[in-house]
Design a protein around this motif. Structure first.
Motif, PDB file in Angstrom:
ATOM      1  N   LEU A 266     -83.618 -46.092 -21.753  1.00  0.00           N
ATOM      2  CA  LEU A 266     -85.092 -46.686 -22.032  1.00  0.00           C
ATOM      3  C   LEU A 266     -85.957 -46.038 -23.209  1.00  0.00           C
ATOM      4  O   LEU A 266     -87.196 -47.206 -23.238  1.00  0.00           O
ATOM      5  CB  LEU A 266     -85.021 -47.480 -21.120  1.00  0.00           C
ATOM      6  CG  LEU A 266     -83.671 -48.617 -20.335  1.00  0.00           C
ATOM      7  CD1 LEU A 266     -84.199 -48.910 -19.277  1.00  0.00           C
ATOM      8  CD2 LEU A 266     -83.725 -49.526 -21.472  1.00  0.00           C
ATOM      9  N   PHE A 267     -86.674 -45.245 -22.461  1.00  0.00           N
ATOM     10  CA  PHE A 267     -87.099 -44.089 -22.876  1.00  0.00           C
ATOM     11  C   PHE A 267     -87.518 -43.594 -24.771  1.00  0.00           C
ATOM     12  O   PHE A 267     -88.303 -44.595 -25.126  1.00  0.00           O
ATOM     13  CB  PHE A 267     -87.197 -42.547 -22.133  1.00  0.00           C
ATOM     14  CG  PHE A 267     -88.229 -41.870 -22.885  1.00  0.00           C
ATOM     15  CD1 PHE A 267     -89.965 -41.997 -22.811  1.00  0.00           C
ATOM     16  CD2 PHE A 267     -88.019 -41.016 -24.382  1.00  0.00           C
ATOM     17  CE1 PHE A 267     -91.170 -41.562 -23.452  1.00  0.00           C
ATOM     18  CE2 PHE A 267     -89.372 -40.087 -24.546  1.00  0.00           C
ATOM     19  CZ  PHE A 267     -90.239 -40.066 -23.748  1.00  0.00           C
ATOM     20  N   GLU A 268     -85.815 -43.859 -25.544  1.00  0.00           N
ATOM     21  CA  GLU A 268     -85.725 -43.620 -26.173  1.00  0.00           C
ATOM     22  C   GLU A 268     -85.670 -45.008 -27.244  1.00  0.00           C
ATOM     23  O   GLU A 268     -86.524 -45.332 -28.343  1.00  0.00           O
ATOM     24  CB  GLU A 268     -84.076 -42.893 -26.958  1.00  0.00           C
ATOM     25  CG  GLU A 268     -84.043 -41.591 -26.637  1.00  0.00           C
ATOM     26  CD  GLU A 268     -85.512 -40.697 -27.263  1.00  0.00           C
ATOM     27  OE1 GLU A 268     -85.485 -41.146 -28.341  1.00  0.00           O
ATOM     28  OE2 GLU A 268     -86.316 -39.703 -26.789  1.00  0.00           O
ATOM     29  N   VAL A 269     -85.638 -46.095 -26.093  1.00  0.00           N
ATOM     30  CA  VAL A 269     -85.612 -47.684 -27.115  1.00  0.00           C
ATOM     31  C   VAL A 269     -87.471 -47.713 -27.074  1.00  0.00           C
ATOM     32  O   VAL A 269     -87.981 -48.239 -28.026  1.00  0.00           O
ATOM     33  CB  VAL A 269     -85.440 -48.521 -25.613  1.00  0.00           C
ATOM     34  CG1 VAL A 269     -85.734 -49.833 -25.720  1.00  0.00           C
ATOM     35  CG2 VAL A 269     -84.204 -48.663 -25.766  1.00  0.00           C
ATOM     36  N   ILE A 270     -88.328 -48.130 -26.305  1.00  0.00           N
ATOM     37  CA  ILE A 270     -89.929 -47.757 -26.136  1.00  0.00           C
ATOM     38  C   ILE A 270     -89.882 -46.339 -27.205  1.00  0.00           C
ATOM     39  O   ILE A 270     -90.917 -47.154 -28.430  1.00  0.00           O
ATOM     40  CB  ILE A 270     -90.275 -47.567 -25.019  1.00  0.00           C
ATOM     41  CG1 ILE A 270     -89.513 -48.093 -23.786  1.00  0.00           C
ATOM     42  CG2 ILE A 270     -91.274 -46.818 -24.983  1.00  0.00           C
ATOM     43  CD1 ILE A 270     -90.116 -47.846 -22.124  1.00  0.00           C
ATOM     44  N   ARG A 271     -89.575 -45.485 -26.980  1.00  0.00           N
ATOM     45  CA  ARG A 271     -89.881 -44.438 -28.333  1.00  0.00           C
ATOM     46  C   ARG A 271     -89.898 -44.828 -29.765  1.00  0.00           C
ATOM     47  O   ARG A 271     -90.867 -43.851 -30.201  1.00  0.00           O
ATOM     48  CB  ARG A 271     -89.364 -42.990 -28.185  1.00  0.00           C
ATOM     49  CG  ARG A 271     -89.431 -41.812 -29.182  1.00  0.00           C
ATOM     50  CD  ARG A 271     -90.733 -41.003 -29.005  1.00  0.00           C
ATOM     51  NE  ARG A 271     -90.969 -40.062 -30.290  1.00  0.00           N
ATOM     52  CZ  ARG A 271     -90.906 -40.879 -31.468  1.00  0.00           C
ATOM     53  NH1 ARG A 271     -91.639 -41.716 -32.188  1.00  0.00           N
ATOM     54  NH2 ARG A 271     -91.103 -40.175 -31.966  1.00  0.00           N
ATOM     55  N   GLY A 272     -87.854 -45.555 -29.610  1.00  0.00           N
ATOM     56  CA  GLY A 272     -88.499 -46.867 -31.231  1.00  0.00           C
ATOM     57  C   GLY A 272     -88.701 -46.854 -31.246  1.00  0.00           C
ATOM     58  O   GLY A 272     -88.190 -47.728 -32.331  1.00  0.00           O
ATOM     59  N   GLY A 273     -89.299 -48.022 -30.875  1.00  0.00           N
ATOM     60  CA  GLY A 273     -90.128 -49.718 -31.369  1.00  0.00           C
ATOM     61  C   GLY A 273     -88.971 -50.213 -30.588  1.00  0.00           C
ATOM     62  O   GLY A 273     -88.977 -51.988 -31.104  1.00  0.00           O
ATOM     63  N   GLY A 274     -87.768 -49.830 -29.736  1.00  0.00           N
ATOM     64  CA  GLY A 274     -86.777 -50.845 -29.628  1.00  0.00           C
ATOM     65  C   GLY A 274     -87.342 -52.477 -28.731  1.00  0.00           C
ATOM     66  O   GLY A 274     -86.225 -52.611 -28.295  1.00  0.00           O
ATOM     67  N   LEU A 275     -87.925 -52.023 -27.640  1.00  0.00           N
ATOM     68  CA  LEU A 275     -88.490 -52.842 -26.606  1.00  0.00           C
ATOM     69  C   LEU A 275     -88.683 -53.963 -27.051  1.00  0.00           C
ATOM     70  O   LEU A 275     -90.070 -54.405 -27.769  1.00  0.00           O
ATOM     71  CB  LEU A 275     -89.528 -51.942 -25.321  1.00  0.00           C
ATOM     72  CG  LEU A 275     -89.467 -52.980 -24.370  1.00  0.00           C
ATOM     73  CD1 LEU A 275     -88.460 -52.694 -23.500  1.00  0.00           C
ATOM     74  CD2 LEU A 275     -90.830 -52.514 -23.214  1.00  0.00           C
ATOM     75  N   ASN A 276     -88.420 -55.398 -26.278  1.00  0.00           N
ATOM     76  CA  ASN A 276     -88.649 -56.751 -26.381  1.00  0.00           C
ATOM     77  C   ASN A 276     -89.243 -56.430 -28.693  1.00  0.00           C
ATOM     78  O   ASN A 276     -90.192 -57.281 -28.877  1.00  0.00           O
ATOM     79  CB  ASN A 276     -90.417 -56.643 -25.876  1.00  0.00           C
ATOM     80  CG  ASN A 276     -90.192 -56.291 -24.055  1.00  0.00           C
ATOM     81  OD1 ASN A 276     -89.783 -57.181 -24.317  1.00  0.00           O
ATOM     82  ND2 ASN A 276     -91.256 -55.516 -24.209  1.00  0.00           N
ATOM     83  N   ASN A 277     -87.729 -56.047 -28.754  1.00  0.00           N
ATOM     84  CA  ASN A 277     -87.967 -55.534 -30.443  1.00  0.00           C
ATOM     85  C   ASN A 277     -86.969 -57.499 -30.201  1.00  0.00           C
ATOM     86  O   ASN A 277     -85.743 -56.622 -29.711  1.00  0.00           O
ATOM     87  CB  ASN A 277     -87.773 -54.872 -30.738  1.00  0.00           C
ATOM     88  CG  ASN A 277     -87.388 -54.333 -31.954  1.00  0.00           C
ATOM     89  OD1 ASN A 277     -87.340 -55.406 -33.124  1.00  0.00           O
ATOM     90  ND2 ASN A 277     -87.940 -53.632 -33.495  1.00  0.00           N
ATOM     91  N   PRO A 278     -87.229 -58.111 -31.253  1.00  0.00           N
ATOM     92  CA  PRO A 278     -86.331 -59.208 -31.522  1.00  0.00           C
ATOM     93  C   PRO A 278     -84.668 -59.068 -32.238  1.00  0.00           C
ATOM     94  O   PRO A 278     -83.804 -59.259 -31.795  1.00  0.00           O
ATOM     95  CB  PRO A 278     -87.194 -60.331 -32.618  1.00  0.00           C
ATOM     96  CG  PRO A 278     -88.110 -59.834 -33.238  1.00  0.00           C
ATOM     97  CD  PRO A 278     -88.178 -57.870 -31.803  1.00  0.00           C
ATOM     98  N   ASP A 279     -85.323 -57.565 -32.721  1.00  0.00           N
ATOM     99  CA  ASP A 279     -83.793 -56.859 -33.405  1.00  0.00           C
ATOM    100  C   ASP A 279     -82.939 -56.153 -33.057  1.00  0.00           C
ATOM    101  O   ASP A 279     -81.918 -56.135 -32.800  1.00  0.00           O
ATOM    102  CB  ASP A 279     -84.466 -55.439 -34.722  1.00  0.00           C
ATOM    103  CG  ASP A 279     -84.843 -56.758 -35.598  1.00  0.00           C
ATOM    104  OD1 ASP A 279     -84.847 -57.471 -35.928  1.00  0.00           O
ATOM    105  OD2 ASP A 279     -85.570 -55.623 -36.631  1.00  0.00           O
ATOM    106  N   VAL A 280     -83.482 -56.149 -31.385  1.00  0.00           N
ATOM    107  CA  VAL A 280     -82.504 -55.415 -31.049  1.00  0.00           C
ATOM    108  C   VAL A 280     -82.242 -56.253 -29.340  1.00  0.00           C
ATOM    109  O   VAL A 280     -82.711 -56.224 -27.581  1.00  0.00           O
ATOM    110  CB  VAL A 280     -82.792 -54.134 -30.203  1.00  0.00           C
ATOM    111  CG1 VAL A 280     -82.555 -53.264 -29.399  1.00  0.00           C
ATOM    112  CG2 VAL A 280     -83.917 -52.734 -31.543  1.00  0.00           C
ATOM    113  N   ALA A 281     -80.531 -57.021 -29.206  1.00  0.00           N
ATOM    114  CA  ALA A 281     -81.057 -57.444 -27.899  1.00  0.00           C
ATOM    115  C   ALA A 281     -80.323 -56.460 -27.010  1.00  0.00           C
ATOM    116  O   ALA A 281     -79.158 -55.705 -27.189  1.00  0.00           O
ATOM    117  CB  ALA A 281     -80.079 -58.462 -27.993  1.00  0.00           C
TER     118      ALA A 281
END
Lengths: 387, 387, 387, 387
Positions: A266-281
């Protein structure tokens, strides 16, 4: 004052995690599937159970379907879901349970069987049109058990051709996500065994094709957060199938086996802009073989939420400073401080502030729902995988 | 009549396997490096030893160098090699032994250190110009030991920038091959841990950048021949580093740990057009920690040759027929028949027909070379990794 | 009031963790050993550094020695340690760095070499007599790299004979602990690769022989806490070598790679009566390849203490109730509640109540010790493994 | 003249491999079980199929039964088997398919459920009395999926008590063999996960209790032949369950995944006196999910025979000489020479000399048996695992 800042709370507020309809049916191993009282008999009952998870957590507004396990009148099902406050989500295809697919589906040597598998996916897209779903998820269960049994290269080429035909049929706002898996049900080779293969295949299709990362589908010792980072960097991380595992594809509750790994992911998700990003379910893909199903799903979404909160607490400035100065222990300390922070009281407060019970597990247990479905759902055939 | 047909013999005739100069020096584990009498003290002696391998097998006409371990006058070294009947091959860079590289080289947070690492590679290309080498091989030993220690994403981006600068400097006929490795010397994350990452990085560079596959650099249970197939299919398999392993990157003699795996790999090489294809270099990368070095290399190239012969013996038509009909056991039988065929007598004949000894191991032992170097190479510092 | 009850605090009060002298010297991989300013040059300086860890944590009153790395006048060393408030602990033998041991020591085919290795252990017992140490720890680095190289069965029988001769020499209050290791430095076979082999060997010796469990010495996916449970049940768990790992024997800081695994291990220690049990020694065995050594050891003992505190917080009655009723999620929740409880503030309080600084890492950093040793320890040869 | 000496042939002559009745029924994964025409509907038809394997190979004179899958009139079944030229062998118990066993059987918290599981085993011993079987094989499928779910220690103690009660009931010539398994169907912990646990448990019972080693039940990278050596040395290797695997417990045809591993295992069997030793039963435990079942079993016993022949060809004197002199490459060469020798023609001759067809696979295919059972066995329920 909460240890969760308004910024963190705003991020958490937006979080949504999709539930798999099949998590509410029975599942097991090749040795035994244990049934439980109250297990749904049809997709409508699965949706009803899923809605309970959302009711107590406000985290799970959508439900993924599996075709053909969830075949029904999708107009009715969509209405049923909306009445219960949830929506229908990703459509999952199935190319592993038809006798014709014993030696492959999208990769089969026989063009007629390939076409049958392609047609199944086109039918899935029809379902998506009816349900309003965006994503078609393809987990390719194909492979071989013995060296020599299959032509690895020919299958890969045929896979590309088959995917191309499916891809062409996608609507403008629809996507195809291709899941990879290290092994099982095939034991010698799997046609999409790793993220590299999924990435190469979806890249050859186009922008609407993305990779699905199931956290249980890797070789022992694989650094999964690295793959998360890489796929986000390459713009190809389409979705997660969250679960956890000790050895193989155990499909246990997310965060149960290695909570620190979930934190790092989850840290890498946040780091990479993937949190609450519609592209990443964010989706779950789990099996509750021995534990209660609805509470199992509640625990799962809470685990994702709690770990997201911890990952959001990482002091990124302090981390960057330590990293830039080569201070290994300081950087690790910043990282671990967030992991070891107990965010549960603050999340309980957050729930209460939204009119929910502080303890969703207790609230569900006290609701009487489990007793009700156990009493009501008598007769019929409990839903399962139909294996 | 030989069981090896003229076609098979023609393929074997063309086969060449590059030797690593460092295999002739001492190596070991973090616990101990055992020295042996006769170990080379400089690159000239390493080349002399490598030439022995070629002399007895006709399989190893080139020798890879490692910079800085093999720094010397490369004009002299080239001449020395040619005098002994071999040529200089791939140039391997080293970004893991300078104190500046403790926390990275091409990926380092500090631009000055990155530039130092880039400059090292440019110097390696200068060496290539002097030696006439085609390939620059980069094994990226960079990574981190603790979660939080490093910014995975930032490092990946910096890696791309650094590689770009190196790539630009390549001559028209030169290539860059990027090796991936699962773990070691870094334990938590490695900057190029898998084929997917190497593929993504080299694809972003251009046609002269390829992937190097070291057979010992994968997670447990990885189907390596699948990766071989995929990289050949994608046109990005630049070279092999052959060796074998039981657990980690053991760097044992190729084919020693799992001969059947080597067979499957070579079958996919043949299936995908990678045999005797100039785009796909065959190299060894091994450590002879406890066994004799020159015989260890002789055994290694013989293992590759023997297994190539077995893989060439697969009855491809019969295999295809069985595969197309879904006859699992028949397909597997065709495959195994080739593996279990004893090609060694036929290869001994082939050697004799070319004026070589039937048994290269015995011939080397009888040659007195080992006794000679043990007697001659007294004093000086035995070559090793300088770790 | 502290979340740590008086009972828990009393248990924590008694906890002691032995430090390895070699953790204060340089270490690395086969590729590179990075040196650092201030690294000890002799055992006296190592003991001084170890005393710093105890000073700031009150957790590390003893220091293990490695022979021959720490050879010196042990009377002087013992006095030196006591002056600094610590004691000498376990004596570790070394049978992997002498050229004679290339193909084995206690298991060697040659009786003369076996005797040399036995004599080394007898000399280690002499050291124990001088240092007042109780435990002789034998890590058997012996094995082979290639199938056929060694006679597995003969080596096992010879191992028994050699151990018997060492065992006989032990004093009444002395013990032999036999460490097992999955692989490395040998790659094909290791003579004591698993707990079963160590258990069988020590059982054949007698009551003074026990198993040493190094947390990094298992195959991927091994349930280590199960082994802890079993060895405690069998009365044969003699000691722990704590560290952590992602892939192989990484020797990272304990708790760094998988904190939840450490929690589960400590829970089984407590469950099985192994906490503060004189029969079960807690030791560290780590390498600080890239991080600072003294702070690395401070972090390590704090990690063990914090995780012990969490494991002590498990509500055992509630857990038993849930287990007996087959309530999987309730049992898991009880377990996880303890793991997710933040014990750090309470432990900081505990330290302050004992006159120590709340934050040992900060206190050490502020102490100036690191700067002092960096300035003082100039010249000489930094201690390392002498590989 | 055959490359197989009279001594080798005499050893091969005596070899017998027990077939599992369940290999002739349908099996699969949790995702799908594919049926095939001709699959037996009852134990009598399974025995008939097994007899075909023996008829064409002379290697498989006994058939293991699984209770309750093979429940029937055992007097009739015994007579049926004898009429077909085979005998009934090991009796396998089942404690994983009753709803009561969801959380354990012999280890369950509830004494009543433990007694039920014990009674099942006593009933199995009754079956043994009726079938004339010597061995009761217990594979303990018990364990837990989540940390905290189960009391590992308590279960181990209860396991001992339950086994003791079963052991007491064994006849003078009967044995109990306890199989261990790394994981599956439980994912977090398994009550008998490794050879050490099985060894400790059977040692506590007595001389009639032995360990069963299933070649697919180990962690990645485990040196299985080492365990074979150790159990033979300790006098506790009771039986083998042969199969092969790439990743998990794949239950593939023995020798299919890693033929060299099978060679090494059989070499240690021979080295340790386990070949044709009545104490060490050779059995298959496989699943033919995608390949034909009867030919799959024929291939399996041939694989064991062929590899035994290769292992018998190892020049033990030359090997010992090389091992004693530390000549790693010479020892490995002796070892590999045997592995690479093609024994198949000599074994074909041996079969012909005994009046059998040279090629059992072809002979079976030509016999028309498969077509006959496909035509005859219409209607009824195909045998499977009943999962």
């Amino acid at each position: 004052m909460s240890i969760l800042t308004p910024t963190v709370l705003a991020d958490l507020e937006k979080q949504s995690i999709e539930l798999p309809s099949w998590a509410f049916g029975n599942s097991g191993t090749r040795f035994k599937v244990f049934g439980t009282p109250g297990t749904p008999r049809d997709p409508f009952e699965k949706i009803a159970d899923a809605a309970q998870v959302h009711k107590h957590t406000a985290l799970a507004p959508t439900v993924a379907l599996h075709i053909p396990w969830d075949m029904c009148d999708f107009g009715d099902l969509r209405k049923h879901a909306e009445d219960l406050g949830v929506e229908l989500g990703t459509i999952n295809s199935n190319t592993f349970q038809d006798d014709d697919y014993k030696f492959g589906a999208l990769t089969h040597e026989d063009a007629a069987i390939r076409q049958k598998a392609i047609d199944h996916h086109l039918a899935c897209i029809d379902v998506m049109d009816a349900t309003g779903s965006r994503d078609l998820k393809i987990w390719l269960a194909e492979g071989s058990n013995y060296p020599g049994q299959a032509d690895l290269r020919g299958r890969q080429d045929r896979l590309h051709e088959s995917l191309q035909k499916i891809y062409t049929r996608l609507g403008d706002d629809q996507r195809l996500v291709l899941e990879y898996k290290f092994f099982e049900p095939a034991f010698y080779h799997t046609d999409v065994p790793d993220w590299g293969t999924s990435y190469a295949q979806v890249s050859a299709l186009g922008e609407k094709a993305m990779v699905c990362l199931d956290t249980g589908h890797h070789a022992p010792g694989t650094n999964i957060e690295f793959i998360v980072m890489q796929l986000l960097r390459l713009g190809k991380l389409g979705s997660f199938d969250f679960n956890s595992r000790f050895y193989a594809d155990d499909d246990l509750i997310v965060g149960a086996a290695d909570p620190f790994q979930l934190f790092r992911i989850l840290f890498e998700v946040i780091r990479g802009g993937g949190l609450n990003n519609p592209d990443v379910a964010f989706m779950l893909d789990q099996c509750h073989n021995v534990e209660d199903k609805i509470p199992g799903q509640i625990r799962s979404v809470l685990n994702v939420q709690e770990m997201t909160a911890r990952a959001l607490l990482v002091d990124r400035d302090a981390l960057t400073t330590a990293q830039k100065s080569g201070d290994v222990l300081a950087a690790n300390t910043v990282f671990m401080d967030a992991f070891y922070t107990d965010v549960r009281p603050a999340l309980a407060e957050w729930r209460e502030s939204r009119g929910m019970d502080a303890d969703p597990m207790a609230a569900y247990a006290a609701s009487g729902y489990q007793q009700k479905i156990a009493a009501d759902r008598v007769g019929g055939v409990q839903a399962g995988w139909g294996a």
